[in-house]
Design a protein around this motif. Structure first.
Motif, PDB file in Angstrom:
ATOM      1  N   ARG A   1       0.832  -1.205   0.000  1.00 34.89           N
ATOM      2  CA  ARG A   1       0.000   0.000   0.000  1.00 34.89           C
ATOM      3  C   ARG A   1       0.870   1.261   0.000  1.00 34.89           C
ATOM      4  O   ARG A   1       0.564   2.235  -0.688  1.00 34.89           O
ATOM      5  CB  ARG A   1      -0.916  -0.009   1.225  1.00 34.89           C
ATOM      6  CG  ARG A   1      -1.941   1.127   1.261  1.00 34.89           C
ATOM      7  CD  ARG A   1      -2.807   0.993   2.498  1.00 34.89           C
ATOM      8  NE  ARG A   1      -3.646  -0.189   2.421  1.00 34.89           N
ATOM      9  CZ  ARG A   1      -4.899  -0.180   1.946  1.00 34.89           C
ATOM     10  NH1 ARG A   1      -5.436   0.957   1.521  1.00 34.89           N
ATOM     11  NH2 ARG A   1      -5.604  -1.280   1.922  1.00 34.89           N
ATOM     12  N   ALA A   2       1.951   1.243   0.768  1.00 39.83           N
ATOM     13  CA  ALA A   2       2.848   2.398   0.801  1.00 39.83           C
ATOM     14  C   ALA A   2       3.437   2.670  -0.577  1.00 39.83           C
ATOM     15  O   ALA A   2       3.547   3.827  -1.016  1.00 39.83           O
ATOM     16  CB  ALA A   2       3.961   2.163   1.816  1.00 39.83           C
ATOM     17  N   GLU A   3       3.819   1.619  -1.287  1.00 40.26           N
ATOM     18  CA  GLU A   3       4.399   1.799  -2.619  1.00 40.26           C
ATOM     19  C   GLU A   3       3.373   2.380  -3.593  1.00 40.26           C
ATOM     20  O   GLU A   3       3.698   3.257  -4.402  1.00 40.26           O
ATOM     21  CB  GLU A   3       4.915   0.456  -3.134  1.00 40.26           C
ATOM     22  CG  GLU A   3       5.607   0.549  -4.487  1.00 40.26           C
ATOM     23  CD  GLU A   3       6.159  -0.785  -4.945  1.00 40.26           C
ATOM     24  OE1 GLU A   3       6.636  -0.865  -6.087  1.00 40.26           O
ATOM     25  OE2 GLU A   3       6.104  -1.759  -4.156  1.00 40.26           O
ATOM     26  N   LEU A   4       2.124   1.905  -3.511  1.00 37.37           N
ATOM     27  CA  LEU A   4       1.089   2.433  -4.395  1.00 37.37           C
ATOM     28  C   LEU A   4       0.844   3.917  -4.142  1.00 37.37           C
ATOM     29  O   LEU A   4       0.754   4.724  -5.078  1.00 37.37           O
ATOM     30  CB  LEU A   4      -0.213   1.645  -4.197  1.00 37.37           C
ATOM     31  CG  LEU A   4      -0.255   0.211  -4.725  1.00 37.37           C
ATOM     32  CD1 LEU A   4      -1.600  -0.428  -4.395  1.00 37.37           C
ATOM     33  CD2 LEU A   4      -0.004   0.173  -6.234  1.00 37.37           C
ATOM     34  N   VAL A   5       0.728   4.296  -2.867  1.00 35.74           N
ATOM     35  CA  VAL A   5       0.456   5.698  -2.541  1.00 35.74           C
ATOM     36  C   VAL A   5       1.646   6.572  -2.919  1.00 35.74           C
ATOM     37  O   VAL A   5       1.481   7.652  -3.494  1.00 35.74           O
ATOM     38  CB  VAL A   5       0.117   5.845  -1.041  1.00 35.74           C
ATOM     39  CG1 VAL A   5       0.039   7.317  -0.651  1.00 35.74           C
ATOM     40  CG2 VAL A   5      -1.199   5.140  -0.720  1.00 35.74           C
ATOM     41  N   THR A   6       2.851   6.110  -2.604  1.00 33.06           N
ATOM     42  CA  THR A   6       4.046   6.893  -2.930  1.00 33.06           C
ATOM     43  C   THR A   6       4.170   7.104  -4.431  1.00 33.06           C
ATOM     44  O   THR A   6       4.509   8.198  -4.897  1.00 33.06           O
ATOM     45  CB  THR A   6       5.296   6.189  -2.379  1.00 33.06           C
ATOM     46  OG1 THR A   6       5.167   6.040  -0.962  1.00 33.06           O
ATOM     47  CG2 THR A   6       6.546   6.994  -2.683  1.00 33.06           C
ATOM     48  N   GLY A   7       3.907   6.062  -5.211  1.00 31.77           N
ATOM     49  CA  GLY A   7       3.961   6.200  -6.663  1.00 31.77           C
ATOM     50  C   GLY A   7       2.938   7.190  -7.187  1.00 31.77           C
ATOM     51  O   GLY A   7       3.229   8.003  -8.082  1.00 31.77           O
ATOM     52  N   LEU A   8       1.732   7.145  -6.635  1.00 33.57           N
ATOM     53  CA  LEU A   8       0.699   8.089  -7.057  1.00 33.57           C
ATOM     54  C   LEU A   8       1.100   9.521  -6.717  1.00 33.57           C
ATOM     55  O   LEU A   8       0.942  10.439  -7.535  1.00 33.57           O
ATOM     56  CB  LEU A   8      -0.628   7.728  -6.377  1.00 33.57           C
ATOM     57  CG  LEU A   8      -1.797   8.688  -6.628  1.00 33.57           C
ATOM     58  CD1 LEU A   8      -2.158   8.720  -8.105  1.00 33.57           C
ATOM     59  CD2 LEU A   8      -3.009   8.276  -5.775  1.00 33.57           C
ATOM     60  N   VAL A   9       1.643   9.721  -5.531  1.00 35.56           N
ATOM     61  CA  VAL A   9       2.063  11.069  -5.128  1.00 35.56           C
ATOM     62  C   VAL A   9       3.178  11.568  -6.046  1.00 35.56           C
ATOM     63  O   VAL A   9       3.196  12.745  -6.443  1.00 35.56           O
ATOM     64  CB  VAL A   9       2.527  11.061  -3.654  1.00 35.56           C
ATOM     65  CG1 VAL A   9       3.193  12.380  -3.282  1.00 35.56           C
ATOM     66  CG2 VAL A   9       1.346  10.792  -2.733  1.00 35.56           C
ATOM     67  N   ARG A  10       4.102  10.701  -6.393  1.00 39.21           N
ATOM     68  CA  ARG A  10       5.208  11.112  -7.268  1.00 39.21           C
ATOM     69  C   ARG A  10       4.685  11.571  -8.633  1.00 39.21           C
ATOM     70  O   ARG A  10       5.109  12.597  -9.162  1.00 39.21           O
ATOM     71  CB  ARG A  10       6.185   9.959  -7.415  1.00 39.21           C
ATOM     72  CG  ARG A  10       7.427  10.310  -8.215  1.00 39.21           C
ATOM     73  CD  ARG A  10       8.477   9.224  -8.122  1.00 39.21           C
ATOM     74  NE  ARG A  10       7.957   7.917  -8.504  1.00 39.21           N
ATOM     75  CZ  ARG A  10       7.751   6.907  -7.657  1.00 39.21           C
ATOM     76  NH1 ARG A  10       8.023   7.062  -6.370  1.00 39.21           N
ATOM     77  NH2 ARG A  10       7.276   5.755  -8.072  1.00 39.21           N
ATOM     78  N   ARG A  11       3.753  10.806  -9.192  1.00 40.63           N
ATOM     79  CA  ARG A  11       3.219  11.180 -10.514  1.00 40.63           C
ATOM     80  C   ARG A  11       2.376  12.455 -10.420  1.00 40.63           C
ATOM     81  O   ARG A  11       2.440  13.316 -11.300  1.00 40.63           O
ATOM     82  CB  ARG A  11       2.392  10.026 -11.081  1.00 40.63           C
ATOM     83  CG  ARG A  11       3.244   8.829 -11.507  1.00 40.63           C
ATOM     84  CD  ARG A  11       2.424   7.789 -12.233  1.00 40.63           C
ATOM     85  NE  ARG A  11       1.461   7.145 -11.351  1.00 40.63           N
ATOM     86  CZ  ARG A  11       1.722   6.087 -10.598  1.00 40.63           C
ATOM     87  NH1 ARG A  11       2.944   5.559 -10.597  1.00 40.63           N
ATOM     88  NH2 ARG A  11       0.798   5.552  -9.833  1.00 40.63           N
ATOM     89  N   CYS A  12       1.587  12.576  -9.362  1.00 40.86           N
ATOM     90  CA  CYS A  12       0.776  13.794  -9.195  1.00 40.86           C
ATOM     91  C   CYS A  12       1.676  15.004  -8.959  1.00 40.86           C
ATOM     92  O   CYS A  12       1.387  16.106  -9.436  1.00 40.86           O
ATOM     93  CB  CYS A  12      -0.206  13.625  -8.043  1.00 40.86           C
ATOM     94  SG  CYS A  12      -1.521  12.436  -8.356  1.00 40.86           S
TER      95      CYS A  12
END
Length: 746
Positions: A518-529
């Motif tokens: 879950r941390a990886e998914l959220v971190t990836g989304l934040v990076r792209r946003c």
């Protein structure tokens, strides 16, 4: 179920035991039947066992009567836990096994030789008091092990009324601590909580039809009915309130016990030594109390200040002090002054020290004086079993988690306030994020945030579930996924705050809620946003200008200090011939005077063909003498006073400082952004490190946001332009090293 019914059960059990003792033909002298544990305390529930010991005086041999005693008890259908021991064996086992010792502290005479029972009790208590300093650390470890296995009764989804933290076992331990004569407890509160939990356990036995200490969810409606409460939620809140109060008493007593154990033995009472730590606040025996002569009625910030000092120092906030402050401290105006908000943010960002202090504020009614909206979520169970805490405890835990993330965000004050309020809308019929937004907006405005900050706090509360929901349910490569976030989050600052709040919320929920996946998914989304929200660099700040004193213009004086009174503080201006190190000297002057700086800025101003260094300092202190400040500044500038050693603070900070070069932030200068724990001398430390490299601070923008200083320095080569990449890296390294060294242990 009441104490009267428990007393009736105890009388019936006592009569049964006494009759069995007589019928077995046990001797009247040298033999005694005693009740221990819960039976010894006369706390029998409907399905409790009878814990009894047949004690023989030394030299008495057990006859057939020792075995015959138990048959009528078994035949009666009562469950018994029994043993036959000589007096010496009882004392030996009590000395070897802490659990046996605790049970024997409650030994009560049932039948036989009362003198033997009296000798037993006297010997057990004497040994307990004699060896308390050796045995209490082991008792502490046993409690910590229970906490690790079972958690806290006030928060557990399936609480154990006996063994969970704040349960009946802790009540027994507290009585043992009192028996040691090392500490005392508030007896009325302790007994109220114990008797209340015993009532609940009696009801649970009746509902379950068997002996059990665990309350499963399906029991609560019937428990509520038998206790005369409105519904299952009311029964949970009633039970959890008793447990939370008992937990608070237990934690406070153990902190005081630990303090006693750390102090050397003394003869006679010791008068507490007060160590002042903040206006009106002192420390005595590892507890935060009021300083001598302090009148709470004259200082509306005193309650918050005492709480923040206790939390930041990880000390006990003395309950009597908190209760008095809750009663006598004047209410804060609406909106709060900036000073109150800053102290409140310091409290929320204090880390693990927040929890025991917040518990004290809760138990003394002080939270309601600061945050009346808290009553909405107090002891409110979470609907989802993934949560390990009640709603109110979860909010405090989220603040604790957020405190470890404040270096990641530009507005730690906004982050921790949003952490405290993100679930404030729970408990109603409206979706809690939507219900919480207007409440958060109201609170944020009352505590003194401006309109933009209020929008930030309210937006974080409204959208605190956005990132995990999008990250775990949408295709990360679909442009529409990014649009779901970027259309709701205004800029990178808000995105960073939302990311930190998301992580803190998940970590406070449970380990599973912030799994690596879950941390990886959220971190990836934040990076792209973040890439999609990347903004143009802000323009360089407009040059400031003030009227320079004539004596500085003419060169008659090299240094001038002016103090201008302001609401809730002062504005200090420092003028001097522009040189590398001037700002560091000014910062050191204020730090050595223990002046609390809220904000500062500095610049170079050309006057009559010469460069004058100007700095303005917004400070909390209202009574400052310009002549004294100038005298101290001149001594520092002339090298007669070296502030470095005087500003060194022992002990490392909880979070390492962050120093970042922002090459995109200015075309004419190099921008260093410093985030570090706020403390005396921070600005001086940074400026001195830069001056040591011959780097000039052309503009400084300093702000304190709760416990964190967020300082931006526009630096140049002296009489030149921006630094090269190599020099910028060297400057950042020097500042980082100076900050780390300045807080290292001596």
């Amino acid at each position: 179920m009441t104490a009267a019914e428990r007393a009736t059960r105890t009388r019936e059990a006592d009569a049964l035991c006494a009759r069995a003792f007589d019928d077995a033909g046990c001797p009247d002298s040298g033999v005694a039947l005693v009740a221990v544990g819960g039976y010894g305390r006369q706390e029998l529930s409907p399905y409790s066992d009878l814990d009894v010991v047949l004690v023989l005086d030394d030299g008495v041999e057990p006859g057939a009567w020792a075995a015959g005693l138990w048959y009528p008890l078994w035949d009666s259908g009562v469950e018994i836990d029994h043993a036959v021991r000589t007096l010496a064996e009882v004392l030996e086992r009590s000395g070897a096994d802490l659990r046996v010792a605790l049970g024997m502290l409650d030994a009560r005479h049932l039948a036989g030789d009362p003198n033997l029972t009296l000798r037993l009790r006297t010997a057990v208590l004497a040994a307990w008091r004699r060896d308390a300093r050796l045995r209490l650390p082991e008792l502490r470890r046993l409690g910590e092990a229970r906490a690790g296995r079972l958690g806290e009764l006030a928060d557990a989804a399936v609480p154990d009324l006996k063994e969970s933290v704040g349960g009946l076992r802790d009540g027994t331990v507290l009585k043992a601590l009192v028996a040691s004569w090392l500490v005392d407890v508030p007896h009325a509160d302790l007994e109220r909580c114990r008797q209340g939990l015993l009532d609940v356990r009696d009801v649970v036995h009746s509902v379950a039809g068997r002996s059990t200490d665990r309350v499963t969810p399906e029991y609560w409606p019937e428990v509520a009915d038998l206790l005369g409460l409105a519904d299952a939620t009311a029964a949970q809140r009633h039970t959890r309130a008793l447990a939370r109060r008992l937990t608070h008493i237990s934690r406070l007593t153990w902190r005081r016990t630990d303090a006693v154990l750390r102090r050397p033995r003394t003869s006679g009472a010791r008068r507490p030594q007060l160590q002042p730590v903040a206006p009106g606040v002192a420390v005595a025996h590892e507890e935060v109390v009021l300083d001598r002569g302090t009148a709470p009625s004259s200082d509306p910030l005193l309650l918050l200040r005492a709480a923040a000092e206790a939390a930041e120092r990880d000390l006990v906030l003395a309950p009597a002090t908190a209760a008095r402050l809750a009663r006598e401290t004047p209410p804060l105006p609406d909106p709060w002054p900036a000073g109150a908000r800053e102290i409140f943010v310091r409290l929320l960002a204090s880390g693990p020290g927040l929890l025991p202090v917040w518990e004290t504020l809760e138990e003394t009614g002080a939270v309601d004086a600061v945050l009346p909206e808290w009553s909405r979520v107090r002891l409110l169970p979470h609907a989802s079993v993934v949560h390990r805490f009640t709603v109110d405890r979860h909010l405090v835990e989220t603040c604790i988690e957020a405190a470890a993330l404040i270096r990641r965000v530009a507005r730690p004050d906004v982050l921790v306030v949003a952490a405290l309020l993100h679930d404030i809308g729970k408990g109603g019929r409206t979706e809690h994020s939507a219900a919480g937004e207007p409440i958060a907006r109201l609170v944020a405005r009352r505590i003194g945030f401006d309109d933009r900050e209020v929008d930030l706090v309210a937006g974080l509360v409204r959208r605190h579930l956005l990132l995990p929901e999008v990250a775990t349910t949408r295709d990360p490569d679909d442009p529409a996924t990014l649009a779901l976030v970027t259309t709701q989050v205004r800029d990178r600052e808000e995105l960073d705050l939302l990311a930190a709040l998301t992580e803190a919320d998940a970590r406070a929920t449970s380990e599973k809620a912030w799994s690596p996946w879950r941390a990886e998914l959220v971190t990836g989304l934040v990076r792209r946003c973040g890439a999609a929200l990347q903004e143009l660099p802000p323009p360089d700040p407009a040059p400031a200008s003030v009227v320079v004193p004539d004596t500085v213009r003419s060169g008659a004086e090299h240094l001038v200090v002016e103090v201008e009174p302001r609401p809730a503080g002062s504005l200090v201006r420092v003028f001097g011939r522009d040189r590398v190190g001037l700002l560091a000297d000014a910062a050191a002057t204020l730090a050595l005077q223990r002046v609390s700086v809220r904000a500062a800025r500095a610049w170079t101003q050309e006057v009559g063909g010469r460069d004058v260094g100007v700095s303005e300092w917004t400070v909390e202190d209202a009574d400052l003498d310009a002549a004294v400040l100038r005298q101290r500044l001149e001594a520092i500038a002339a090298g007669r006073v070296d502030p470095a050693d005087r500003l060194r603070r022992p002990g490392p900070t909880r979070l390492e400082p962050i120093v970042v070069v922002r090459p995109e932030a200015s075309a004419r200068a190099t921008v260093l952004e410093v985030r570090a724990a706020d403390r005396p001398g921070l600005i001086h430390t940074v400026c001195r490190a830069l001056a040591g490299l011959g780097i000039s601070v052309r503009s400084a923008h300093v702000s304190t946001l709760g416990p964190q200083a967020v300082d931006v320095f526009y630096v140049q080569e002296h009489a030149a332009g921006a630094l090269t990449d190599r020099r910028a890296a060297a400057a950042a390294h020097a500042v980082r090293g100076a900050l780390a060294e300045s807080v290292a242990p001596r």
